[in-house]
Design a protein around this motif. Structure first.
Motif, PDB file in Angstrom:
ATOM      1  N   SER A  47       0.859  -1.179   0.000  1.00  0.00           N
ATOM      2  CA  SER A  47       0.000   0.000   0.000  1.00  0.00           C
ATOM      3  C   SER A  47       0.899   1.234   0.000  1.00  0.00           C
ATOM      4  CB  SER A  47      -0.894  -0.002   1.238  1.00  0.00           C
ATOM      5  OG  SER A  47      -1.673   1.173   1.295  1.00  0.00           O
ATOM      6  N   GLY A  48       0.679   2.129  -0.970  1.00  0.00           N
ATOM      7  CA  GLY A  48       1.530   3.313  -1.041  1.00  0.00           C
ATOM      8  C   GLY A  48       2.974   3.001  -1.360  1.00  0.00           C
ATOM      9  N   TRP A  49       3.183   1.932  -2.093  1.00  0.00           N
ATOM     10  CA  TRP A  49       4.534   1.495  -2.430  1.00  0.00           C
ATOM     11  C   TRP A  49       5.304   2.574  -3.184  1.00  0.00           C
ATOM     12  CZ3 TRP A  49       5.803  -3.257  -6.043  1.00  0.00           C
ATOM     13  CH2 TRP A  49       7.147  -3.607  -5.888  1.00  0.00           C
ATOM     14  N   GLY A  50       4.634   3.264  -4.096  1.00  0.00           N
ATOM     15  CA  GLY A  50       5.262   4.369  -4.807  1.00  0.00           C
ATOM     16  C   GLY A  50       5.684   4.006  -6.204  1.00  0.00           C
ATOM     17  N   ASN A  51       5.824   5.038  -7.045  1.00  0.00           N
ATOM     18  CA  ASN A  51       6.240   4.871  -8.424  1.00  0.00           C
ATOM     19  C   ASN A  51       7.732   4.573  -8.491  1.00  0.00           C
ATOM     20  OD1 ASN A  51       7.347   6.197 -11.094  1.00  0.00           O
ATOM     21  ND2 ASN A  51       5.178   5.781 -11.465  1.00  0.00           N
ATOM     22  N   SER A  52       8.123   3.739  -9.435  1.00  0.00           N
ATOM     23  CA  SER A  52       9.520   3.320  -9.515  1.00  0.00           C
ATOM     24  C   SER A  52      10.473   4.439  -9.907  1.00  0.00           C
ATOM     25  CB  SER A  52       9.664   2.175 -10.533  1.00  0.00           C
ATOM     26  OG  SER A  52       9.230   2.590 -11.817  1.00  0.00           O
ATOM     27  N   SER A  53       9.947   5.478 -10.579  1.00  0.00           N
ATOM     28  CA  SER A  53      10.822   6.538 -11.071  1.00  0.00           C
ATOM     29  C   SER A  53      10.854   7.778 -10.191  1.00  0.00           C
ATOM     30  CB  SER A  53      10.401   6.938 -12.497  1.00  0.00           C
ATOM     31  OG  SER A  53       9.079   7.440 -12.504  1.00  0.00           O
ATOM     32  N   SER A  54       9.872   7.922  -9.329  1.00  0.00           N
ATOM     33  CA  SER A  54       9.848   9.107  -8.469  1.00  0.00           C
ATOM     34  C   SER A  54       9.103   8.804  -7.180  1.00  0.00           C
ATOM     35  CB  SER A  54       9.168  10.283  -9.189  1.00  0.00           C
ATOM     36  OG  SER A  54       7.842   9.976  -9.532  1.00  0.00           O
ATOM     37  N   GLY A  55       9.544   9.397  -6.110  1.00  0.00           N
ATOM     38  CA  GLY A  55       8.934   9.153  -4.817  1.00  0.00           C
ATOM     39  C   GLY A  55       7.611   9.870  -4.653  1.00  0.00           C
ATOM     40  N   GLY A  56       6.831   9.436  -3.665  1.00  0.00           N
ATOM     41  CA  GLY A  56       5.537  10.045  -3.413  1.00  0.00           C
ATOM     42  C   GLY A  56       5.661  11.383  -2.728  1.00  0.00           C
ATOM     43  N   THR A  57       5.035  12.391  -3.322  1.00  0.00           N
ATOM     44  CA  THR A  57       5.068  13.739  -2.751  1.00  0.00           C
ATOM     45  C   THR A  57       3.703  14.187  -2.265  1.00  0.00           C
ATOM     46  OG1 THR A  57       4.720  14.721  -4.947  1.00  0.00           O
ATOM     47  CG2 THR A  57       6.998  14.394  -4.229  1.00  0.00           C
ATOM     48  N   GLY A  58       2.682  13.365  -2.492  1.00  0.00           N
ATOM     49  CA  GLY A  58       1.334  13.722  -2.061  1.00  0.00           C
ATOM     50  C   GLY A  58       1.162  13.625  -0.560  1.00  0.00           C
ATOM     51  N   SER A  59       0.130  14.278  -0.067  1.00  0.00           N
ATOM     52  CA  SER A  59      -0.114  14.328   1.378  1.00  0.00           C
ATOM     53  C   SER A  59      -1.579  14.064   1.696  1.00  0.00           C
ATOM     54  CB  SER A  59       0.278  15.703   1.930  1.00  0.00           C
ATOM     55  OG  SER A  59       1.652  15.960   1.724  1.00  0.00           O
ATOM     56  N   PHE A  60      -1.825  13.739   2.952  1.00  0.00           N
ATOM     57  CA  PHE A  60      -3.178  13.563   3.486  1.00  0.00           C
ATOM     58  C   PHE A  60      -3.944  12.432   2.784  1.00  0.00           C
ATOM     59  CE2 PHE A  60      -2.041  18.044   4.130  1.00  0.00           C
ATOM     60  CZ  PHE A  60      -2.148  18.128   5.512  1.00  0.00           C
ATOM     61  N   ASN A  61      -3.289  11.328   2.539  1.00  0.00           N
ATOM     62  CA  ASN A  61      -3.927  10.149   1.973  1.00  0.00           C
ATOM     63  C   ASN A  61      -4.106   9.076   3.044  1.00  0.00           C
ATOM     64  OD1 ASN A  61      -3.898  10.773  -1.034  1.00  0.00           O
ATOM     65  ND2 ASN A  61      -1.714  10.997  -0.557  1.00  0.00           N
ATOM     66  N   ILE A  62      -5.197   8.315   2.928  1.00  0.00           N
ATOM     67  CA  ILE A  62      -5.406   7.133   3.761  1.00  0.00           C
ATOM     68  C   ILE A  62      -5.717   5.983   2.807  1.00  0.00           C
ATOM     69  CG2 ILE A  62      -6.827   6.018   5.518  1.00  0.00           C
ATOM     70  CD1 ILE A  62      -7.493   8.810   6.591  1.00  0.00           C
ATOM     71  N   ALA A  63      -4.898   4.943   2.842  1.00  0.00           N
ATOM     72  CA  ALA A  63      -5.105   3.793   1.972  1.00  0.00           C
ATOM     73  C   ALA A  63      -4.897   2.508   2.754  1.00  0.00           C
ATOM     74  CB  ALA A  63      -4.157   3.850   0.780  1.00  0.00           C
ATOM     75  N   SER A  64      -5.793   1.545   2.537  1.00  0.00           N
ATOM     76  CA  SER A  64      -5.699   0.257   3.217  1.00  0.00           C
ATOM     77  C   SER A  64      -6.059  -0.856   2.248  1.00  0.00           C
ATOM     78  CB  SER A  64      -6.641   0.229   4.425  1.00  0.00           C
ATOM     79  OG  SER A  64      -6.621  -1.039   5.051  1.00  0.00           O
ATOM     80  N   GLY A  65      -5.204  -1.873   2.184  1.00  0.00           N
ATOM     81  CA  GLY A  65      -5.444  -2.994   1.287  1.00  0.00           C
ATOM     82  C   GLY A  65      -4.224  -3.277   0.443  1.00  0.00           C
ATOM     83  N   TYR A  66      -4.031  -4.525   0.093  1.00  0.00           N
ATOM     84  CA  TYR A  66      -2.879  -4.908  -0.711  1.00  0.00           C
ATOM     85  C   TYR A  66      -2.807  -4.080  -1.995  1.00  0.00           C
ATOM     86  CZ  TYR A  66       0.295  -7.731  -3.536  1.00  0.00           C
ATOM     87  OH  TYR A  66       1.341  -8.145  -4.330  1.00  0.00           O
ATOM     88  N   ALA A  67      -1.660  -3.435  -2.221  1.00  0.00           N
ATOM     89  CA  ALA A  67      -1.383  -2.645  -3.424  1.00  0.00           C
ATOM     90  C   ALA A  67      -2.335  -1.461  -3.624  1.00  0.00           C
ATOM     91  CB  ALA A  67      -1.383  -3.527  -4.663  1.00  0.00           C
ATOM     92  N   SER A  68      -3.019  -1.045  -2.582  1.00  0.00           N
ATOM     93  CA  SER A  68      -3.856   0.155  -2.714  1.00  0.00           C
ATOM     94  C   SER A  68      -2.951   1.377  -2.878  1.00  0.00           C
ATOM     95  CB  SER A  68      -4.760   0.319  -1.488  1.00  0.00           C
ATOM     96  OG  SER A  68      -4.005   0.361  -0.296  1.00  0.00           O
ATOM     97  N   MET A  69      -3.290   2.253  -3.813  1.00  0.00           N
ATOM     98  CA  MET A  69      -2.477   3.431  -4.143  1.00  0.00           C
ATOM     99  C   MET A  69      -1.018   3.036  -4.370  1.00  0.00           C
ATOM    100  SD  MET A  69      -3.924   6.654  -1.881  1.00  0.00           S
ATOM    101  CE  MET A  69      -2.852   7.786  -2.784  1.00  0.00           C
ATOM    102  N   CYS A  70      -0.830   1.919  -5.021  1.00  0.00           N
ATOM    103  CA  CYS A  70       0.499   1.334  -5.177  1.00  0.00           C
ATOM    104  C   CYS A  70       1.477   2.233  -5.939  1.00  0.00           C
ATOM    105  CB  CYS A  70       0.374  -0.023  -5.867  1.00  0.00           C
ATOM    106  SG  CYS A  70       1.907  -0.915  -6.037  1.00  0.00           S
ATOM    107  N   CYS A  71       0.992   2.933  -6.962  1.00  0.00           N
ATOM    108  CA  CYS A  71       1.888   3.711  -7.834  1.00  0.00           C
ATOM    109  C   CYS A  71       1.778   5.217  -7.613  1.00  0.00           C
ATOM    110  CB  CYS A  71       1.583   3.384  -9.294  1.00  0.00           C
ATOM    111  SG  CYS A  71       1.864   1.664  -9.726  1.00  0.00           S
ATOM    112  N   TRP A  72       1.347   5.619  -6.465  1.00  0.00           N
ATOM    113  CA  TRP A  72       1.082   7.035  -6.218  1.00  0.00           C
ATOM    114  C   TRP A  72       2.328   7.901  -6.375  1.00  0.00           C
ATOM    115  CZ3 TRP A  72       2.012  10.227  -1.613  1.00  0.00           C
ATOM    116  CH2 TRP A  72       2.970   9.675  -0.760  1.00  0.00           C
ATOM    117  N   GLN A  73       2.090   9.141  -6.766  1.00  0.00           N
ATOM    118  CA  GLN A  73       3.163  10.133  -6.861  1.00  0.00           C
ATOM    119  C   GLN A  73       2.748  11.389  -6.090  1.00  0.00           C
ATOM    120  OE1 GLN A  73       4.609  10.703 -10.935  1.00  0.00           O
ATOM    121  NE2 GLN A  73       4.057   8.595 -11.416  1.00  0.00           N
ATOM    122  N   GLY A  74       2.061  12.299  -6.800  1.00  0.00           N
ATOM    123  CA  GLY A  74       1.652  13.533  -6.137  1.00  0.00           C
ATOM    124  C   GLY A  74       0.219  13.531  -5.652  1.00  0.00           C
ATOM    125  N   ALA A  75      -0.428  12.385  -5.710  1.00  0.00           N
ATOM    126  CA  ALA A  75      -1.833  12.297  -5.294  1.00  0.00           C
ATOM    127  C   ALA A  75      -2.016  12.700  -3.839  1.00  0.00           C
ATOM    128  CB  ALA A  75      -2.343  10.880  -5.500  1.00  0.00           C
TER     129      ALA A  75
END
Length: 199
Positions: free
Chosen positions: A24-52
């Protein structure tokens, strides 16, 4: 906060995020996550997030492909799975709006409801397999409620459809009203049609 293997692994500069579950929130392979105020629960939920930012996501692979989309509420296994930059959507149910990419301000509720929305905006799809199922849809401003209703819509907008199997042949036509079981189920060639009652 990350709980589970690789949960929140991709956080770079984002703040106030909570990721629960494996990847969950693993992140994109090319850039780290810069988004804020997210809540995610579950296998691979928001897996590729960046600025979300400002998303609430629950379910296996829910919003898995989200990049910059924000202000979404997504609940259900694979709900909004392919979402990219889409924002301000409320999606409930297994594979509900599974293919949405950039579409905004949609409400879907039910298994496969609005499954093939991609860029469509301002739609309400409620019921099992209601809304586009067969091809990607850019349609906007439709209200569709009922089992398999409006399931062929591709670009037709501003339609109102209520009832099981209502408006099933509608693809590109707009501004129609179908109310009742099977109402307008064979109508596919024009707009501004009104069908009321079982047919």
């Amino acid at each position: 906060t990350g709980v589970g293997p690789y949960a929140g692994y991709g956080v770079d500069s984002g703040d106030y995020n909570t990721f629960l579950g494996n990847r969950s929130g693993w992140g994109n392979s090319s850039s780290g996550g810069t988004g804020s105020f997210n809540i995610a629960s579950g296998y691979a939920s928001m897996c590729c997030w960046q600025g979300a930012s400002h998303n609430i996501v629950f379910g296996y692979a829910a919003a898995c492909c989200i990049t910059s989309g924000g202000e979404n509420v997504i609940i259900g296994r694979q709900a909004g799975e392919k979402i990219g930059s889409a924002g301000c959507n409320v999606l409930f149910g297994y594979a509900s709006a599974q293919c949405i990419d950039t579409g905004t301000h949609n409400v879907t509720a039910g298994t496969y409801a609005g499954k093939r929305i991609t860029t469509g905006t301002g739609n309400i799809y409620m019921g099992y397999q209601s809304g586009p199922q067969n091809a990607d849809s850019s349609a906007g401003c439709n209200i569709v409620m009922g089992w398999d209703s409006g399931d062929a819509i591709t670009s037709g907008g501003s339609n109102v459809i209520f009832g099981k199997d209502a408006g099933r042949c509608l693809t590109t036509a707009g501004s129609n009203v179908y109310i009742g079981t099977n109402a307008g189920c064979r109508d596919d060639d024009g707009g501004y049609h009104v069908f009321i009652g079982s047919s």
